[in-house]
Write a protein that holds these residues in place. Structure first.
Motif, mmCIF file in Angstrom:
data_model
loop_
_atom_site.group_PDB
_atom_site.id
_atom_site.type_symbol
_atom_site.label_atom_id
_atom_site.label_comp_id
_atom_site.label_asym_id
_atom_site.label_seq_id
_atom_site.Cartn_x
_atom_site.Cartn_y
_atom_site.Cartn_z
ATOM 1 N N LEU A 44 -8.073 -16.177 12.794
ATOM 2 C CA LEU A 44 -9.337 -16.773 12.360
ATOM 3 C C LEU A 44 -9.125 -18.227 11.946
ATOM 4 C CD1 LEU A 44 -10.720 -13.769 10.274
ATOM 5 C CD2 LEU A 44 -11.635 -14.610 12.470
ATOM 6 N N GLN A 45 -8.025 -18.480 11.232
ATOM 7 C CA GLN A 45 -7.718 -19.846 10.810
ATOM 8 C C GLN A 45 -7.458 -20.740 12.020
ATOM 9 O OE1 GLN A 45 -7.835 -21.123 7.569
ATOM 10 N NE2 GLN A 45 -7.726 -23.033 8.720
ATOM 11 N N LYS A 46 -6.766 -20.210 13.017
ATOM 12 C CA LYS A 46 -6.497 -20.992 14.234
ATOM 13 C C LYS A 46 -7.801 -21.364 14.937
ATOM 14 C CE LYS A 46 -1.846 -19.415 15.329
ATOM 15 N NZ LYS A 46 -1.010 -18.565 16.189
ATOM 16 N N LEU A 47 -8.725 -20.410 15.033
ATOM 17 C CA LEU A 47 -10.026 -20.696 15.648
ATOM 18 C C LEU A 47 -10.764 -21.766 14.849
ATOM 19 C CD1 LEU A 47 -11.429 -17.160 16.562
ATOM 20 C CD2 LEU A 47 -10.552 -18.900 18.139
ATOM 21 N N HIS A 48 -10.747 -21.620 13.539
ATOM 22 C CA HIS A 48 -11.432 -22.585 12.660
ATOM 23 C C HIS A 48 -10.862 -23.987 12.867
ATOM 24 C CE1 HIS A 48 -13.707 -23.875 9.143
ATOM 25 N NE2 HIS A 48 -12.625 -24.497 8.746
ATOM 26 N N ASP A 49 -9.552 -24.081 12.884
ATOM 27 C CA ASP A 49 -8.891 -25.383 13.058
ATOM 28 C C ASP A 49 -9.160 -25.967 14.446
ATOM 29 O OD1 ASP A 49 -7.831 -25.187 10.500
ATOM 30 O OD2 ASP A 49 -5.855 -24.523 11.191
ATOM 31 N N LYS A 50 -9.082 -25.132 15.462
ATOM 32 C CA LYS A 50 -9.202 -25.594 16.846
ATOM 33 C C LYS A 50 -10.601 -26.119 17.165
ATOM 34 C CE LYS A 50 -8.245 -24.015 21.561
ATOM 35 N NZ LYS A 50 -7.690 -22.892 22.354
ATOM 36 N N TYR A 51 -11.635 -25.488 16.600
ATOM 37 C CA TYR A 51 -13.006 -25.812 16.991
ATOM 38 C C TYR A 51 -13.849 -26.469 15.894
ATOM 39 C CZ TYR A 51 -11.829 -22.979 21.025
ATOM 40 O OH TYR A 51 -11.223 -22.488 22.156
ATOM 41 N N ARG A 52 -13.266 -26.708 14.752
ATOM 42 C CA ARG A 52 -14.014 -27.286 13.621
ATOM 43 C C ARG A 52 -14.683 -28.603 14.001
ATOM 44 N NH1 ARG A 52 -10.274 -27.416 9.108
ATOM 45 N NH2 ARG A 52 -9.338 -29.104 10.278
ATOM 46 N N GLU A 53 -13.963 -29.456 14.707
ATOM 47 C CA GLU A 53 -14.510 -30.768 15.085
ATOM 48 C C GLU A 53 -15.656 -30.665 16.088
ATOM 49 O OE1 GLU A 53 -13.641 -33.661 13.579
ATOM 50 O OE2 GLU A 53 -12.378 -32.399 12.311
ATOM 51 N N GLN A 54 -15.770 -29.507 16.737
ATOM 52 C CA GLN A 54 -16.855 -29.295 17.704
ATOM 53 C C GLN A 54 -18.063 -28.610 17.059
ATOM 54 O OE1 GLN A 54 -15.477 -27.609 21.510
ATOM 55 N NE2 GLN A 54 -13.406 -28.129 20.827
ATOM 56 N N GLY A 55 -17.995 -28.376 15.737
ATOM 57 C CA GLY A 55 -19.119 -27.755 15.046
ATOM 58 C C GLY A 55 -19.002 -26.253 14.906
ATOM 59 N N PHE A 56 -17.820 -25.773 14.557
ATOM 60 C CA PHE A 56 -17.575 -24.342 14.375
ATOM 61 C C PHE A 56 -16.958 -24.091 13.009
ATOM 62 C CE2 PHE A 56 -14.413 -20.874 14.582
ATOM 63 C CZ PHE A 56 -15.277 -19.808 14.812
ATOM 64 N N SER A 57 -17.373 -23.002 12.376
ATOM 65 C CA SER A 57 -16.752 -22.584 11.114
ATOM 66 C C SER A 57 -16.610 -21.075 11.063
ATOM 67 C CB SER A 57 -17.604 -23.007 9.908
ATOM 68 O OG SER A 57 -17.514 -24.384 9.688
ATOM 69 N N VAL A 58 -15.500 -20.647 10.506
ATOM 70 C CA VAL A 58 -15.327 -19.252 10.107
ATOM 71 C C VAL A 58 -15.740 -19.202 8.646
ATOM 72 C CG1 VAL A 58 -13.658 -17.417 9.656
ATOM 73 C CG2 VAL A 58 -13.404 -18.835 11.704
#
Length: 164
Positions: A44-58
């Protein structure tokens, strides 16, 4: 009532709503640090980090209703998530996700995205709800659905602009 109007408290006890996340793709998860699925925190943290700049949050909502697998206080949960799993995505206070005291957010989520065989009730920790940029709850994933398995669904939503 919109998803963004629902009152939530951060893990530090600050009251607010999900309005700051309007326009983002969200993955809302009921978490537990003592659960057998706790290894998913890393994904979950990896997804958050990878896509945060594109407008994604866990967004993590700890819950102790299933076999008391989240026994600690909010501060203990925050510490365990950070130290044991490296979590930096937003965490909120412990909430009920089933029963008569179900938090309004999880009542909304379970009404919008049903589980297996159309059931509303969450069955275990690490149930995940995928929300699009317009606040629509599009899909529900079970505990065994790993973050890696969900990634393609997130990517598709990130490629779509908000409609509202």
């Amino acid at each position: 009532m919109s998803l963004y109007d629902i009152e939530v408290n951060t893990i530090k006890g600050e009251t607010g709503t999900l309005a700051p996340y309007k326009g983002q793709v969200l993955l809302i998860v009921n978490t537990a640090t003592k659960c057998g699925f706790a290894g998913q925190f890393e994904g979950l943290q990896k997804l958050h980090d990878k896509y945060r700049e594109q407008g994604f949050s866990v967004l993590g909502f700890p819950n102790g209703q299933f076999a008391n697998q989240e026994p600690g206080s909010n501060s203990e949960v925050a510490e365990a998530c950070k130290i044991n799993f490296g979590v930096t995505f937003p965490l909120f206070e412990k909430v009920d996700v089933i029963g008569s005291q179900i938090h309004p957010l999880f009542k909304h989520l379970t009404n919008e995205a049903r589980g297996v065989l159309g059931s509303k009730a969450i069955k275990w920790n690490f149930t995940k709800f995928l929300v699009d940029r317009d606040g629509r709850v599009l899909k529900r994933f079970g505990s065994a659905d790993t973050p890696e398995r969900i990634e393609s669904h997130i990517q598709k939503l990130l490629d779509q602009p908000a409609k509202a």
